[in-house]
Design a protein around this motif. Structure first.
Motif, mmCIF file in Angstrom:
data_model
loop_
_atom_site.group_PDB
_atom_site.id
_atom_site.type_symbol
_atom_site.label_atom_id
_atom_site.label_comp_id
_atom_site.label_asym_id
_atom_site.label_seq_id
_atom_site.Cartn_x
_atom_site.Cartn_y
_atom_site.Cartn_z
ATOM 1 N N TRP A 99 52.024 85.465 53.512
ATOM 2 C CA TRP A 99 51.553 86.367 54.563
ATOM 3 C C TRP A 99 50.083 86.135 54.912
ATOM 4 N N CYS A 100 49.231 86.053 53.912
ATOM 5 C CA CYS A 100 47.792 85.926 54.158
ATOM 6 C C CYS A 100 47.485 84.651 54.939
ATOM 7 N N GLY A 101 46.839 84.837 56.083
ATOM 8 C CA GLY A 101 46.490 83.704 56.932
ATOM 9 C C GLY A 101 47.588 83.279 57.878
ATOM 10 N N SER A 102 48.706 83.972 57.858
ATOM 11 C CA SER A 102 49.821 83.579 58.727
ATOM 12 C C SER A 102 49.640 84.136 60.139
ATOM 13 N N THR A 127 54.257 94.957 42.412
ATOM 14 C CA THR A 127 54.866 94.074 41.412
ATOM 15 C C THR A 127 54.432 92.632 41.675
ATOM 16 N N TYR A 128 54.620 91.804 40.680
ATOM 17 C CA TYR A 128 54.258 90.394 40.791
ATOM 18 C C TYR A 128 54.960 89.741 41.982
ATOM 19 N N THR A 129 56.232 90.037 42.166
ATOM 20 C CA THR A 129 57.006 89.416 43.237
ATOM 21 C C THR A 129 56.419 89.761 44.602
ATOM 22 N N ALA A 130 56.134 91.022 44.829
ATOM 23 C CA ALA A 130 55.605 91.452 46.125
ATOM 24 C C ALA A 130 54.223 90.863 46.379
ATOM 25 N N VAL A 131 53.347 90.952 45.413
ATOM 26 C CA VAL A 131 51.981 90.448 45.580
ATOM 27 C C VAL A 131 51.981 88.937 45.742
ATOM 28 N N ASN A 132 52.802 88.251 44.982
ATOM 29 C CA ASN A 132 52.879 86.793 45.083
ATOM 30 C C ASN A 132 53.371 86.363 46.462
ATOM 31 N N GLU A 133 54.407 87.013 46.959
ATOM 32 C CA GLU A 133 54.908 86.685 48.296
ATOM 33 C C GLU A 133 53.857 86.986 49.355
ATOM 34 N N TYR A 134 53.159 88.103 49.197
ATOM 35 C CA TYR A 134 52.099 88.478 50.134
ATOM 36 C C TYR A 134 51.020 87.391 50.184
ATOM 37 N N TRP A 164 48.399 94.532 54.349
ATOM 38 C CA TRP A 164 49.394 94.876 53.327
ATOM 39 C C TRP A 164 50.494 95.755 53.915
ATOM 40 N N ASN A 165 50.117 96.769 54.692
ATOM 41 C CA ASN A 165 51.112 97.671 55.276
ATOM 42 C C ASN A 165 52.028 96.928 56.241
ATOM 43 N N ALA A 166 51.472 96.041 57.040
ATOM 44 C CA ALA A 166 52.296 95.260 57.971
ATOM 45 C C ALA A 166 53.240 94.327 57.210
ATOM 46 N N PHE A 167 52.746 93.718 56.131
ATOM 47 C CA PHE A 167 53.580 92.856 55.301
ATOM 48 C C PHE A 167 54.750 93.635 54.720
ATOM 49 N N CYS A 168 54.447 94.792 54.141
ATOM 50 C CA CYS A 168 55.497 95.611 53.524
ATOM 51 C C CYS A 168 56.541 96.043 54.554
ATOM 52 N N ASP A 169 56.083 96.432 55.740
ATOM 53 C CA ASP A 169 57.016 96.839 56.793
ATOM 54 C C ASP A 169 57.873 95.662 57.259
ATOM 55 N N ALA A 170 57.253 94.506 57.392
ATOM 56 C CA ALA A 170 57.990 93.337 57.885
ATOM 57 C C ALA A 170 58.969 92.776 56.859
ATOM 58 N N ARG A 171 58.624 92.835 55.587
ATOM 59 C CA ARG A 171 59.446 92.225 54.551
ATOM 60 C C ARG A 171 60.282 93.225 53.764
ATOM 61 N N GLY A 172 60.179 94.506 54.085
ATOM 62 C CA GLY A 172 61.016 95.507 53.446
ATOM 63 C C GLY A 172 60.553 95.972 52.078
#
Length: 78
Positions: free
Chosen positions: A60-63, A49-56, A34-42
């Protein structure tokens, strides 16, 4: 009977220890991911929020990016 109870208690203690270690490792992987995702995607790390979790979950998961972040953190990917 006493020998059986002691053996069962030891086996239960060993299995419980393994389970709690797995849960702790899974929680660590999730936090690193989660922290790496947030850092990479800003995103803010506290943004749930729904938008952040949905994009994650969708992108992101499994990428490859997630696996790279886990490896760089010293944790074996899933």
């Amino acid at each position: 009977m006493k020998k059986y109870i002691i053996t069962l208690a030891l086996a239960t203690a060993l299995l419980t220890g393994c389970t709690s270690n797995k849960v702790a490792l899974d929680n660590l992987r999730g936090e690193i991911s989660w922290n790496a995702f947030c850092d990479a995607r800003g995103y803010d790390r506290n943004d749930n929020t729904y938008t952040a979790v949905n994009e994650y979950l969708d992108t992101w998961c499994g990428s490859v990016e997630e696996e790279t972040a886990l490896i760089e953190a010293g944790v074996e990917p899933y």
